[in-house]
Design an enzyme around this catalytic site. Sequence first.
Site, PDB file in Angstrom:
ATOM      1  N   LYS A   1      76.648  14.720  52.379  1.00 16.71           N
ATOM      2  CA  LYS A   1      75.922  14.645  53.713  1.00 16.71           C
ATOM      3  C   LYS A   1      74.333  15.407  53.258  1.00 16.71           C
ATOM      4  CE  LYS A   1      76.622  16.023  58.414  1.00 16.71           C
ATOM      5  NZ  LYS A   1      77.421  16.815  59.418  1.00 16.71           N
TER       6      LYS A   1
HETATM    7  O1  G3P Z   1      77.763  16.590  63.662  1.00 21.88           O
HETATM    8  C1  G3P Z   1      76.976  17.729  63.889  1.00 21.88           C
HETATM    9  C2  G3P Z   1      77.479  18.632  64.679  1.00 21.88           C
HETATM   10  O2  G3P Z   1      78.333  19.603  63.998  1.00 21.88           O
HETATM   11  C3  G3P Z   1      76.438  19.792  65.451  1.00 21.88           C
HETATM   12  O3  G3P Z   1      77.078  19.850  66.576  1.00 21.88           O
HETATM   13  O4  G3P Z   1      77.455  20.989  68.762  1.00 21.88           O
HETATM   14  O5  G3P Z   1      76.439  22.271  66.608  1.00 21.88           O
HETATM   15  O6  G3P Z   1      75.055  20.732  67.823  1.00 21.88           O
HETATM   16  P1  G3P Z   1      76.491  21.102  67.576  1.00 21.88           P
END
Ligand code: G3P
Length: 218
Positions: A87
């Site tokens: 990633k």
């Molecule tokens: O897949 C990306 C994710 O982990 C980010 O999620 O909820 O931190 O915006 P969030």
Amino acid sequence: MKFFIDTANLDQIREAHDLGVLDGVTTNPSLMAKEGIKGTENQRAHYVEICNIVQADVSAEVIATDYEGMIREGSELAALNPHIVVKIPCIAEGIKAIKYFSDKGIRTNCTLIFSVGQALLAAKAGATYVSPFVGRLDDIGEDGVVLVGQIVEMFRYYGYQTQVLAASIRNTKHILACVEVGADVATCPLSAIKGLLNHPLTTSGLKTFLEDYHKVNG
Ligand code: G3P
């Protein structure tokens, strides 16, 4: 549509895997930190443990932000297990690194995508996945699902093989909206995946079926 779970929590990963519908896992440095996993060796052992549970794609993010560092770190991550997808953030050095890995046949997930232009560059570099962040766009008053749909259309139009991995999914409604715009993958919290099961008519219908059975059969 493929379902990935967006966590580094082994219990949640096992629970989603046991459901029989899990196609992979995505992690990021924040999710690893949430599990309290410190140090390179422990983190790498954790990635291998996740791979052993799911036997499917596991995104492991590089920390380096320079080209050489990303190549070194990404190569080490990819060597851990054949299921690892490297990633890489959507910055100029990252695009160069994606091109390097693509030429070597190493799969990549270009993360922190917030525009069609970023997705285009990642696809041109040969990314396996691009990850538009739905929830974080919604957080600032934009529409993350619209971006997912625009990237899907753009990839179809030009015939890019890169898959659209809808990320930063916060709830079940986000998943359903991503289905409507044709996302290839949604990476979700376990709660959002389980939310797909819920319907009051299923609950009440099953209750009635069982009551009727027991009226006759005791
Ligand atoms: O897949 C990306 C994710 O982990 C980010 O999620 O909820 O931190 O915006 P969030």
